[in-house]
Scaffold this motif. Structure first.
Motif, mmCIF file in Angstrom:
data_model
loop_
_atom_site.group_PDB
_atom_site.id
_atom_site.type_symbol
_atom_site.label_atom_id
_atom_site.label_comp_id
_atom_site.label_asym_id
_atom_site.label_seq_id
_atom_site.Cartn_x
_atom_site.Cartn_y
_atom_site.Cartn_z
ATOM 1 N N ASN A 71 34.410 -8.180 -44.817
ATOM 2 C CA ASN A 71 33.060 -8.662 -45.079
ATOM 3 C C ASN A 71 32.343 -7.604 -45.897
ATOM 4 O OD1 ASN A 71 30.509 -9.692 -45.063
ATOM 5 N ND2 ASN A 71 30.289 -9.755 -42.834
ATOM 6 N N THR A 72 32.215 -7.830 -47.179
ATOM 7 C CA THR A 72 31.580 -6.827 -48.046
ATOM 8 C C THR A 72 30.075 -7.011 -48.131
ATOM 9 O OG1 THR A 72 32.049 -8.224 -49.956
ATOM 10 C CG2 THR A 72 33.632 -6.473 -49.458
ATOM 11 N N SER A 73 29.552 -8.107 -47.578
ATOM 12 C CA SER A 73 28.095 -8.297 -47.593
ATOM 13 C C SER A 73 27.418 -7.499 -46.484
ATOM 14 C CB SER A 73 27.759 -9.783 -47.435
ATOM 15 O OG SER A 73 28.178 -10.230 -46.164
ATOM 16 N N SER A 74 28.200 -6.956 -45.596
ATOM 17 C CA SER A 74 27.661 -6.173 -44.489
ATOM 18 C C SER A 74 27.204 -4.816 -44.985
ATOM 19 C CB SER A 74 28.748 -6.008 -43.420
ATOM 20 O OG SER A 74 28.340 -5.078 -42.461
ATOM 21 N N SER A 75 26.253 -4.234 -44.252
ATOM 22 C CA SER A 75 25.806 -2.888 -44.608
ATOM 23 C C SER A 75 26.906 -1.865 -44.311
ATOM 24 C CB SER A 75 24.534 -2.533 -43.837
ATOM 25 O OG SER A 75 24.786 -2.556 -42.449
ATOM 26 N N VAL A 76 27.802 -2.220 -43.391
ATOM 27 C CA VAL A 76 28.959 -1.375 -43.110
ATOM 28 C C VAL A 76 30.089 -1.905 -43.994
ATOM 29 C CG1 VAL A 76 30.560 -0.587 -41.345
ATOM 30 C CG2 VAL A 76 28.212 -1.116 -40.726
ATOM 31 N N SER A 77 30.655 -1.051 -44.813
ATOM 32 C CA SER A 77 31.651 -1.538 -45.765
ATOM 33 C C SER A 77 33.006 -1.738 -45.094
ATOM 34 C CB SER A 77 31.783 -0.560 -46.922
ATOM 35 O OG SER A 77 32.209 0.692 -46.437
ATOM 36 N N TYR A 78 33.744 -2.710 -45.594
ATOM 37 C CA TYR A 78 35.106 -3.011 -45.162
ATOM 38 C C TYR A 78 35.211 -3.284 -43.663
ATOM 39 C CZ TYR A 78 36.074 -1.319 -49.803
ATOM 40 O OH TYR A 78 36.070 -1.146 -51.147
ATOM 41 N N VAL A 79 34.492 -4.293 -43.245
ATOM 42 C CA VAL A 79 34.528 -4.718 -41.852
ATOM 43 C C VAL A 79 35.285 -6.040 -41.783
ATOM 44 C CG1 VAL A 79 33.161 -5.430 -39.874
ATOM 45 C CG2 VAL A 79 32.376 -3.565 -41.300
ATOM 46 N N HIS A 80 36.320 -6.099 -40.942
ATOM 47 C CA HIS A 80 37.116 -7.308 -40.747
ATOM 48 C C HIS A 80 36.702 -7.953 -39.428
ATOM 49 C CE1 HIS A 80 40.161 -6.376 -43.898
ATOM 50 N NE2 HIS A 80 39.770 -5.131 -43.632
ATOM 51 N N SER A 81 36.408 -9.254 -39.463
ATOM 52 C CA SER A 81 36.082 -9.935 -38.203
ATOM 53 C C SER A 81 37.360 -10.132 -37.393
ATOM 54 C CB SER A 81 35.390 -11.271 -38.464
ATOM 55 O OG SER A 81 36.256 -12.152 -39.115
ATOM 56 N N MET A 82 37.194 -10.191 -36.084
ATOM 57 C CA MET A 82 38.341 -10.216 -35.178
ATOM 58 C C MET A 82 38.035 -11.160 -34.020
ATOM 59 S SD MET A 82 39.903 -6.839 -33.472
ATOM 60 C CE MET A 82 41.091 -6.864 -32.182
ATOM 61 N N VAL A 83 39.048 -11.918 -33.594
ATOM 62 C CA VAL A 83 38.927 -12.832 -32.459
ATOM 63 C C VAL A 83 40.043 -12.501 -31.482
ATOM 64 C CG1 VAL A 83 38.957 -15.230 -31.701
ATOM 65 C CG2 VAL A 83 38.036 -14.653 -33.940
ATOM 66 N N VAL A 84 39.693 -12.330 -30.201
ATOM 67 C CA VAL A 84 40.679 -12.099 -29.150
ATOM 68 C C VAL A 84 40.570 -13.259 -28.172
ATOM 69 C CG1 VAL A 84 41.418 -10.591 -27.270
ATOM 70 C CG2 VAL A 84 40.510 -9.593 -29.363
ATOM 71 N N GLN A 85 41.688 -13.951 -27.948
ATOM 72 C CA GLN A 85 41.733 -15.079 -27.018
ATOM 73 C C GLN A 85 42.763 -14.790 -25.936
ATOM 74 O OE1 GLN A 85 42.862 -18.206 -29.707
ATOM 75 N NE2 GLN A 85 40.735 -18.833 -30.014
ATOM 76 N N LEU A 86 42.400 -15.069 -24.680
ATOM 77 C CA LEU A 86 43.337 -14.972 -23.570
ATOM 78 C C LEU A 86 43.669 -16.372 -23.104
ATOM 79 C CD1 LEU A 86 42.486 -11.996 -23.584
ATOM 80 C CD2 LEU A 86 42.675 -12.054 -21.130
ATOM 81 N N LEU A 87 44.964 -16.644 -22.967
ATOM 82 C CA LEU A 87 45.427 -17.961 -22.548
ATOM 83 C C LEU A 87 46.142 -17.854 -21.215
ATOM 84 C CD1 LEU A 87 45.378 -17.882 -25.784
ATOM 85 C CD2 LEU A 87 46.703 -19.943 -25.613
ATOM 86 N N ASN A 88 45.986 -18.879 -20.391
ATOM 87 C CA ASN A 88 46.710 -18.893 -19.122
ATOM 88 C C ASN A 88 48.128 -19.412 -19.351
ATOM 89 O OD1 ASN A 88 46.377 -21.652 -19.438
ATOM 90 N ND2 ASN A 88 44.978 -21.886 -17.719
ATOM 91 N N LYS A 89 48.879 -19.598 -18.284
ATOM 92 C CA LYS A 89 50.280 -20.001 -18.411
ATOM 93 C C LYS A 89 50.442 -21.396 -18.978
ATOM 94 C CE LYS A 89 51.924 -16.864 -15.006
ATOM 95 N NZ LYS A 89 51.723 -16.409 -13.720
#
Length: 154
Positions: A122-140
């Motif tokens: 995301n280069t529009s952010s004030s912090v340069s070179y930020v990648h968005s991240m998603v963490v999902q936990l799945l049950n059995k």
């Protein structure tokens, strides 16, 4: 013989009817306790999963190996991050499963963990070179029980 009527006591039928009514009320009330225990167990499991997802997110955000992978992979294509495996212990990595994302699968605390990191920063952010991240936990059964979002700065 002259019997006096004494109306001060209870008859046997009145006692039996009151016991039956009291039993029905107690049985109805007692059925709520197992339900409350089940709901409490579900809430406890959900809280545990949310905490685990946040832990995974923080570990990946602070990982120098992940940051290096993002920096190197932005410059080359087809790069397999073998050194990331040591830190995060992922069992599956894909460029193609979710277009536009790096996709990792691993396990943690008896949960299947799916991690997606957006390829383009995301280069529009004030912090340069930020990648968005998603963490999902799945049950059995494969249902998502916890999900959290964050950013990885490279």
């Amino acid at each position: 013989m002259n019997f006096k009527k004494n109306e001060k006591g209870l008859t046997l039928i009145e006692v039996l009817i009151s016991i039956v009514i009291l039993s029905m009320v107690l049985l109805t009330t007692m059925s709520f306790f197992p339900q409350m225990g089940f709901v409490n167990k579900q809430n406890q499991d959900k809280t545990q999963a949310i905490n685990t997802a946040k832990e995974v997110l923080i570990n990946w955000q602070e990982s120098n190996e992940v940051k290096t992978f993002l920096a190197i992979d932005n410059q080359t294509t087809g790069f397999t991050p073998a050194y990331v495996n040591e830190l995060v212990n992922y069992s599956f990595f894909s460029y193609d499963k979710f277009p536009g994302y790096y996709y990792f699968e691993t396990t943690r605390d008896n949960y299947n963990v799916h991690i997606k990191i957006k390829k383009s920063p995301n280069t529009s952010s004030s912090v340069s070179y930020v990648h968005s991240m998603v963490v999902q936990l799945l049950n059995k059964r494969g249902n998502i029980i916890a999900e959290t979002f964050g950013y990885v700065k490279r």
